[in-house]
Write a protein that holds these residues in place. Structure first.
Motif, short mmCIF file in Angstrom:
data_model
loop_
_atom_site.label_atom_id
_atom_site.label_comp_id
_atom_site.label_asym_id
_atom_site.label_seq_id
_atom_site.Cartn_x
_atom_site.Cartn_y
_atom_site.Cartn_z
N PRO A 182 1.04 19.04 4.13
CA PRO A 182 2.16 19.97 4.27
C PRO A 182 2.04 21.15 3.32
O PRO A 182 1.46 21.05 2.24
N LEU A 183 2.60 22.27 3.75
CA LEU A 183 2.52 23.49 2.96
C LEU A 183 3.19 23.35 1.60
O LEU A 183 2.72 23.88 0.60
N ILE A 184 4.32 22.62 1.57
CA ILE A 184 5.08 22.46 0.34
C ILE A 184 5.22 20.98 0.00
O ILE A 184 5.70 20.19 0.82
N GLY A 185 4.81 20.59 -1.18
CA GLY A 185 5.10 19.27 -1.70
C GLY A 185 4.38 18.12 -1.05
O GLY A 185 4.88 16.99 -1.09
N GLY A 186 3.21 18.33 -0.45
CA GLY A 186 2.47 17.23 0.14
C GLY A 186 1.73 16.42 -0.91
O GLY A 186 1.48 16.90 -2.03
N PRO A 187 1.36 15.17 -0.61
CA PRO A 187 0.61 14.35 -1.56
C PRO A 187 -0.78 14.95 -1.80
O PRO A 187 -1.42 15.44 -0.88
N THR A 188 -1.24 14.87 -3.03
CA THR A 188 -2.54 15.44 -3.39
C THR A 188 -3.62 14.40 -3.60
O THR A 188 -4.78 14.74 -3.79
N ASP A 189 -3.25 13.13 -3.56
CA ASP A 189 -4.21 12.07 -3.82
C ASP A 189 -4.74 11.42 -2.54
O ASP A 189 -5.37 10.37 -2.58
N GLY A 190 -4.45 12.02 -1.39
CA GLY A 190 -4.93 11.46 -0.13
C GLY A 190 -4.09 10.33 0.42
O GLY A 190 -4.45 9.73 1.43
N SER A 191 -2.96 10.03 -0.21
CA SER A 191 -2.09 8.95 0.28
C SER A 191 -1.21 9.47 1.42
O SER A 191 -1.13 10.67 1.66
N ILE A 192 -0.57 8.55 2.10
CA ILE A 192 0.33 8.92 3.20
C ILE A 192 1.65 9.41 2.61
O ILE A 192 2.28 8.72 1.82
N GLY A 193 2.05 10.60 3.01
CA GLY A 193 3.31 11.14 2.51
C GLY A 193 4.51 10.41 3.07
O GLY A 193 4.45 9.80 4.14
N ARG A 194 5.60 10.47 2.34
CA ARG A 194 6.85 9.82 2.75
C ARG A 194 7.94 10.86 2.89
O ARG A 194 8.06 11.77 2.06
N ALA A 195 8.72 10.72 3.93
CA ALA A 195 9.87 11.61 4.08
C ALA A 195 10.82 11.40 2.92
O ALA A 195 11.07 10.27 2.48
N ASN A 196 11.34 12.50 2.37
CA ASN A 196 12.17 12.38 1.18
C ASN A 196 13.25 13.45 1.15
O ASN A 196 13.23 14.41 1.94
N LEU A 197 14.18 13.28 0.25
CA LEU A 197 15.21 14.27 -0.01
C LEU A 197 15.02 14.73 -1.44
O LEU A 197 15.42 14.04 -2.39
N PHE A 198 14.34 15.85 -1.61
CA PHE A 198 14.04 16.39 -2.94
C PHE A 198 13.38 15.34 -3.83
O PHE A 198 13.74 15.17 -5.00
N GLY A 199 12.44 14.60 -3.26
CA GLY A 199 11.66 13.62 -4.01
C GLY A 199 12.12 12.19 -3.86
O GLY A 199 11.36 11.26 -4.13
N ALA A 200 13.37 11.98 -3.44
CA ALA A 200 13.88 10.61 -3.26
C ALA A 200 13.55 10.14 -1.85
O ALA A 200 14.00 10.75 -0.87
N GLU A 201 12.78 9.06 -1.72
CA GLU A 201 12.34 8.59 -0.41
C GLU A 201 13.48 7.94 0.37
O GLU A 201 14.38 7.33 -0.21
N MET A 202 13.41 8.07 1.70
CA MET A 202 14.45 7.55 2.56
C MET A 202 14.59 6.03 2.45
O MET A 202 15.66 5.48 2.68
N GLY A 203 13.51 5.36 2.10
CA GLY A 203 13.55 3.91 2.03
C GLY A 203 14.13 3.35 0.75
O GLY A 203 14.28 2.13 0.60
N ASN A 204 14.48 4.22 -0.20
CA ASN A 204 15.03 3.76 -1.47
C ASN A 204 16.35 3.02 -1.24
O ASN A 204 17.26 3.54 -0.59
#
Length: 419
Positions: A182-204
Motif C-alpha cells: 500500500p502507498l501509505i502505512g504498508g508492512p515493510t517486512d514482507g508480512s501480510i498487512g492487517r486492516a486497522n484503524l490508525f494502527g489498531a487492528e480490527m481483530g483486537n
C-alpha cells in the motif's frame, strides 16, 4: 370522473425536534437511544448463558456474529429506504454490496490499510454504481423494475466471476497478500498487512470474565456498530423529512404527483442511490472486518436474503429491518450449528427408541436444514403479521396495555363504589 384509486395514507413528518434530542422528536429519540444501548451492551445481552452450560449453544455474543448483525442491519436499513418508502422492490442490491466490497479491498491493497478510506471509497463507488443502474432500471416500475435489477445483479456477478478476473480475482476472490505494498502505512517486512484503524487492528479484543460468563469486546464490532448507529440516525431523519414524505407519495399515487408538477422518478432515483450507498457501506465494513471478498456476495440469493430481512422485520418501519437482519443471521449461525450429537444430548433423558425418533424429527429444523425453519417463520409472518416482527411486538404491547387499562378501570370503579 372521480378517482377511485386506493391510496395508502401518507404520514406527516415529525413537526419538530421539540421534546427530543439530536434533532429528533421525542418518540424517535427514545427509539434511537434504545438502539444505541442495545448496540453498546450487545456483548452482555447476546451472552445470557454461562460458558459450558447446555444452553451456551444459543449464545451469540462473539465478535464475528455481532459484526454480521450490525453490518447486515445497515444493509437492510438502506434497502428499506427504497422498498419501505417507495414500494420499489429491488432484487439486485447484492450488486452494490459486492461492488462496495471490491472497492474497499482495492483501497486496502493499493492505498492504505486504514479502514476509513476503504469504507468511504466503498460508499462512493456503491452510490455511483447505484446511480448508473437506477437511471436505466427506474424507466420501468413494478415487476419489470424488479426483473431489471435482478438482471443487472446477475450480470455483475458473471463479470466478477469470469470476465473481470484480473480485477475481482474470479472464483477465488481477492484478499490482502504479503506482496501488496500500500502507498501509505504498508508492512515493510514482507508480512501480510492487517486492516486497522490508525494502527489498531480490527481483530483486537478484550475479554471480561464474570463468574462462568465470558464477554468479548471487539474493536471491529464497535467500529461497525458506530457505523450502524449513524446509518440508523440518518434513516430516521430521512423518514421524517419532506424528502421522506415525497417518497411515501411515490408509493401512494404517482399519477397525482405528476399532476402537481413533481417528478416521481427523480425522488425514486435519489432513494435508489442512497440505498446503494448503504449497501456499499455494508460491503466496505465486511471487508474491513474480514479482508477478503468473492463474487458470491453478488449472487441473486444474497439479494433475496436482503428482501427477506426487510419484510421479516417490517418493511417501512425504522427498527424492523434491523430486527429482521438479526433474526436471520442468528438462525444462520446458531441453528445451523445444532447437529445430531447436540440433539442427543438434549433428549438423552428419553427412552432410546423415542430419543432417536425425536432427534430425527428435530433435525429437520436445524443443522443444514435451518432454511426450512426460516421458511416456516417467514411464511407465518407474511400470513399473520404483514407488518413483520414490529407488528407482532406492537400487538403484544397493545394487548398488555389493554389489560393494564382494564385493570386500572376496574380498580377505579371499585374505589368509586366504595366511596
Amino acid at each position: 370522473m372521480t378517482d377511485q384509486t386506493t391510496q395508502t395514507p401518507i404520514a406527516a413528518p415529525a413537526s419538530s425536534s421539540k421534546g427530543g434530542m439530536f434533532g429528533l422528536a421525542a418518540k424517535d429519540t427514545t427509539l434511537f437511544l434504545v438502539v444505541i444501548g442495545l448496540v453498546i451492551f450487545a456483548p452482555f445481552i447476546l451472552n445470557p448463558f454461562p460458558e459450558g452450560s447446555a444452553m451456551a449453544q444459543f449464545n451469540a455474543g462473539y465478535p464475528d456474529l455481532m459484526q454480521r448483525f450490525v453490518i447486515f442491519g445497515i444493509l437492510a436499513i438502506g434497502f428499506n429506504i427504497l422498498f419501505g418508502l417507495t414500494g420499489y422492490l429491488s432484487f439486485g442490491h447484492a450488486a452494490f454490496l459486492g461492488v462496495g466490497s471490491y472497492a474497499a479491498i482495492w483501497s486496502l491493497k493499493l492505498f492504505t490499510l486504514n479502514v476509513i478510506p476503504a469504507i468511504l471509497f466503498a460508499i462512493i463507488v456503491g452510490g455511483v454504481f447505484a446511480w448508473a443502474i437506477g437511471k436505466i432500471s427506474l424507466r420501468r416500475s413494478g415487476i419489470y423494475f424488479s426483473i431489471l435489477t435482478l438482471a443487472f445483479a446477475q450480470m455483475s456477478f458473471a463479470m466478477a466471476y469470469s470476465v473481470l478476473t484480473p480485477i475481482t480475482g474470479g472464483e477465488t476472490g481477492l484478499q490482502i497478500k504479503n506482496t501488496d505494498n500500500p502507498l501509505i502505512g504498508g508492512p515493510t517486512d514482507g508480512s501480510i498487512g492487517r486492516a486497522n484503524l490508525f494502527g489498531a487492528e480490527m481483530g483486537n479484543s478484550f475479554e471480561l470474565g464474570i463468574g462462568n460468563w465470558v464477554f468479548t469486546f471487539n474493536l471491529g464490532y464497535y467500529i461497525a456498530a458506530f457505523a450502524m448507529i449513524v446509518a440508523f440516525y440518518l434513516s430516521i431523519r430521512i423518514f421524517r423529512s419532506p424528502f421522506g414524505i415525497m417518497l411515501r407519495a411515490v408509493k401512494s399515487n404517482q399519477n397525482r404527483m405528476n399532476y402537481t408538477g413533481l417528478t416521481p422518478k427523480v425522488y425514486t432515483l435519489y432513494a435508489f442511490v442512497i440505498s446503494g450507498m448503504y449497501a456499499g457501506l455494508a460491503g466496505g465494513l465486511m471487508v474491513a472486518m474480514d479482508t477478503q471478498v468473492g463474487p458470491e456476495r453478488m449472487f441473486w440469493t444474497a439479494s433475496g436474503e436482503i428482501v427477506i430481512m426487510t419484510i421479516l422485520g417490517g418493511a417501512g418501519t425504522l427498527i424492523g429491518p434491523v430486527l429482521g437482519a438479526g433474526s436471520i443471521k442468528y438462525m444462520e449461525n446458531i441453528l445451523s450449528k445444532i447437529n445430531k450429537d447436540v440433539l442427543h444430548q438434549w433428549f438423552a433423558m428419553l427412552p432410546d427408541g423415542l430419543e432417536d425418533v425425536v432427534v430425527e424429527f428435530a433435525y429437520i429444523f436445524v443443522g443444514k436444514q435451518w432454511h426450512f425453519t426460516l421458511g416456516i417463520v417467514f411464511m407465518l409472518v407474511v400470513i399473520f403479521l404483514p407488518g413483520g416482527l414490529v407488528e407482532g411486538a406492537q400487538r403484544v404491547s397493545a394487548r398488555f396495555g389493554r389489560k393494564k387499562k382494564t385493570t386500572d378501570t376496574t380498580d377505579n370503579s371499585a374505589s368509586t363504589s366504595a366511596e
